[in-house]
Structures are given as C-alpha cells and as structure tokens.
Design a protein around this motif. Sequence first.
Motif, short mmCIF file in Angstrom:
data_model
loop_
_atom_site.label_atom_id
_atom_site.label_comp_id
_atom_site.label_asym_id
_atom_site.label_seq_id
_atom_site.Cartn_x
_atom_site.Cartn_y
_atom_site.Cartn_z
N GLY A 363 3.91 5.26 3.94
CA GLY A 363 2.97 6.34 3.69
C GLY A 363 3.49 7.71 4.07
O GLY A 363 2.70 8.60 4.42
N SER A 422 -4.55 -0.02 10.69
CA SER A 422 -4.41 0.91 9.56
C SER A 422 -3.90 0.22 8.29
O SER A 422 -4.42 0.47 7.19
CB SER A 422 -3.49 2.07 9.95
N LYS A 426 -5.85 -0.41 4.65
CA LYS A 426 -5.34 -0.02 3.34
C LYS A 426 -5.41 -1.18 2.36
O LYS A 426 -5.70 -1.00 1.17
CB LYS A 426 -3.91 0.51 3.46
N SER A 429 -9.12 -1.65 1.34
CA SER A 429 -9.68 -0.54 0.56
C SER A 429 -8.91 -0.27 -0.72
O SER A 429 -9.31 0.58 -1.52
CB SER A 429 -9.70 0.73 1.41
N THR A 431 -5.94 1.07 -0.91
CA THR A 431 -5.26 2.37 -0.79
C THR A 431 -3.77 2.21 -1.06
O THR A 431 -3.09 1.41 -0.41
CB THR A 431 -5.46 2.95 0.62
N THR A 433 0.22 3.13 -1.06
CA THR A 433 1.08 3.68 -0.02
C THR A 433 2.52 3.69 -0.54
O THR A 433 2.76 3.54 -1.74
CB THR A 433 0.95 2.86 1.28
N THR A 454 0.94 -1.03 -3.78
CA THR A 454 -0.41 -1.50 -3.44
C THR A 454 -0.27 -2.66 -2.47
O THR A 454 0.37 -3.67 -2.79
CB THR A 454 -1.16 -1.96 -4.70
#
Length: 496
Positions: A363, A422, A426, A429, A431, A433, A454
């Motif tokens: 990230g 964290s 991710k 959710s 999210t 990276t 992903t």
Amino acid sequence: MSSSNRVRLTGVQEQTFGTTPTNPRMRKQRVTSIGLSTKAVYVESDDIRDDRQNSDPAMVGQTNDGQIGIEWHFPADGCLLSSEMESAFGNYWTNTPSRDNDGTAASVIQSVTAASQVVAVAAGSAFVAGHLVYFSGFGTANAGKLAKVTTGSATAPAFIGAGLVDEPSPAASARMKVVGCEGAAGDIAAVADGLTSQAGGLDFTTLGLSIGQWVKTGDTGAAYRFATAGANGWGRITAIAARKLTLDNLPAAWAADTGTGKTIRFFFGDVLKNGVTKIGVTLERGFMDHTPPTYTAQSGMRVGSLEFGGQAKEKATGSISFMGMKAGVPGPTTLDATPDDEPDSGTYPVMAFSSNCGRIGEGGVALGKPNWAKGVKFTITNNLRAIDAAADGDDIAPAPVDVTDGACDLAVELNTHFGDPSLVAKNLSGTVTSINTRLQKGVQAMIWDAPRLTPKEADPNVGGKNTDVMLPVKLTGSKDTLTGSTVIVNRIEFYR
C-alpha cells in the motif's frame, strides 16, 4: 549413465516464434533443476482379437513442456533468464541507452579521446545531457568510471570533466550503460512528493523515464546527495513533467531539501511490464558426460508460469515452466558447440531475503513493526494452450503447430507477522492495495512491483503454543490505471 553435475542447459531467443535462429548464439543458464520433457504421444488400439492380445499402440503426436528451478540473480541484459522473463511477461525490456563491444574490440565503442572527453560509438539510442554512464570492461583507467554526459549524442557523446583517458581501441569487454542522472549544482531539489529542477535546469522528460519506474536518489559522497538524510532513497515515478518528477513509495523520513550547492544524482535502470507479444526461446539440454555428448533441442518454448520469491534468511528462488512446439531427435549434434557462459556468480551473485532485501512494501508503505514481512512470492501464469493440427507437414511425431496464450494472471502471496488487523480489514472490505519488493546486492538491484492487488484471503494462523501468529495473505493482480500494467520489474545495473 549420466550425472546431473554434467548436464548443461542452453538457450536462445527466437526472432520468429517456433523457429530456431540459423547458427544460433546459445547461452548457458544457471539452474537448480531441469524438468524439461519431450514425449511422443501414443493411443492404445481398440482392435478386438481372438487371442486376447493387443495390437501396437499408435503414435499420434508429440508434447514439449516442463520446468526448471532457479536461484534468482540479477537478470543481466542478454542472458537466457532475461529472455525467459520477456517470454513470461509477453514484452521486451525497455532498456536505458547502452553500448557493448560484446567480444570484439573497438567494434561498437570505437575510441575514447582524452583531449575532447568524447567517446566514439556506433549509432544507437542517444545518450542525452545529464545522463550518468557507467563504464565497465575497459582496458584502461576508464574502467569503473561513472561519468555525466555533458553533450548528448547517438554517436559522439562528450563527458567533459570525467577524466577519461585515451583508449584508441576499447577492449572487447568494454561496455557503457546509462544508470542514472546528475543535475547541475543547486539544480535538483527534494519536495514533499518528489524532485524538482530549477527553470532552465534539468528537463526530466528528456531522460527516457516512465510511469511506474523506480529511482534511487543520492550517491555516495556529500556532493551528490541531499544534506537531509531522509531525502535520499528509493521512490516510484507517478508523473513526469519538465521540471518535476512526482514520486510515491518514498521513505518514511523523506523531507524537503533545496539541494543548495549539490550536484544531486539519482539512479534508474531497465523496466519490464506485462504485454501481449508472443516471445519464444529454443532450449537445448546437453548430457556432457556421454561419449559423445547427447543433445536434445526444443523450439517454440513459451514461458507458461514464472515464480519469484523467498522467505527470511533464505535464497530468492523460483521456477519457470514452459509449453512448446517441436523437439529434435536426441543425438550428438549441438546447436552451438561454444555457447556463451552463464552469468558469472561472482559478478551476479544469488540474491537472498533478509540480507539482500531492502524493502517489502504494501500500500505504498514499507512493511515493518508490528507487521514484519517474513516472505513474499510473485507468480505469473499465462494460461498457455498448445494448438494441435491433424497435419503439420512433419512425418515423425507431429508436434503442436502453435502455442497461444490466455490471460496474464498474477498471484502474490505475502506472509506477515500478525501485528494489527489492517490487512484483514482490507480483505473484508475489498480494499485494493499494492505489493513491491526490492532485492539489492553490491551495485545491483531488482524491484518486483504489483501496483494493483485485491487481497482475496487474509486470516491469521494459530499453529500451537510457543509459536508466532502469522498472517498469510493471498492477493490477485489486475490492471493498474496509472501504469497500465499488472506486474512490473525494474533492474538497476548500477547504483550507490
């Protein structure tokens, strides 16, 4: 009988896929295992016989495939590993300008004149003002020079102030390679998100840089680096303007510095991004302890999958799998009786995690306390398919007539100590990276970068008492809008 210690693997990149070049210049490869295979394919007869015996099986074709194991070293330009990476990525390296006599003295690098500080070279990609060029393999004090181009040219670049000495016939091993850039005194400054140059100073757009390329700011010696220690380090290019180079993935301690009085240097290298070009190699196994030696060649070999990775305190290792077209009949005839040697292990040593790993980033931030990374692996899979035909003009063991590809899949596996939630968050959710890792040894560096990932799996493992809780994360790559790529490799031939 044959010993594995006497098996030789050589190869050459094909200019026309499936066709071995005429009088090929073969190159040896450093491998840890060779699992290549060429097989005739048979089917059993369905004859019904009253004696309960079988008719002969029928040969219906041929397959060529298999894999090799490797320990990762710097993939020098022109070596077989470099060509195999091009096949895996479906693209060619974008190289910085270079010249190489490649075994013939004064052939490409033709002369060095001390009075003018000009090097006469054969035409090729131009050296431009500001480029830093590394001189290696010369037979004089020019060897080992790191010199700034003061007047750019494709045939007669000048290096005023570099201290080059006369060399009317540069050695057969002489090589010049652009490895970075040097600004004028006080020209280059560090800002919060990258580097800038003064009006009328260095034009970043002239250097051949690209989005997604990595640069290392600062050289040894106070004159060539920022006084602010945090402003020297690695970053990835996200935008290129005449007076600004925008960077991300910067060191945590990066800080602004005007660079007053400094001739700031930054280093960069060659870039390989995934593409759609069909690139094949011809491989040859040689069993050198036979009398005479026995050779088996396989052409039209495309890389189906390529692995790179490793664990803490272990070597960087990988495997390369192939799917190909035709194989020659094993025999005493070789494609090249005097192939080029493999990259020397002294010049291109095996790289290792921990001791040679400068960074594993996630990230845009280097992983560290509390989520120390213990291991990482990149796997490229090209989903190749062999194309068979009912007739191909070959009377013996018809082979596939082509090898075509599917999607370029990228899987990244990251194993971290479970220090906070964290990465799990991710995953839950959805999210996206990124993951990148840099291996560096001596003056060479290699950076693997997956700019859009992903996280599909991320769940901590509790194996028992007295053990660390680890978080294995599995991520899938997709096209990144900024770079237009799924996976990128940078190789930096020289930096300090």
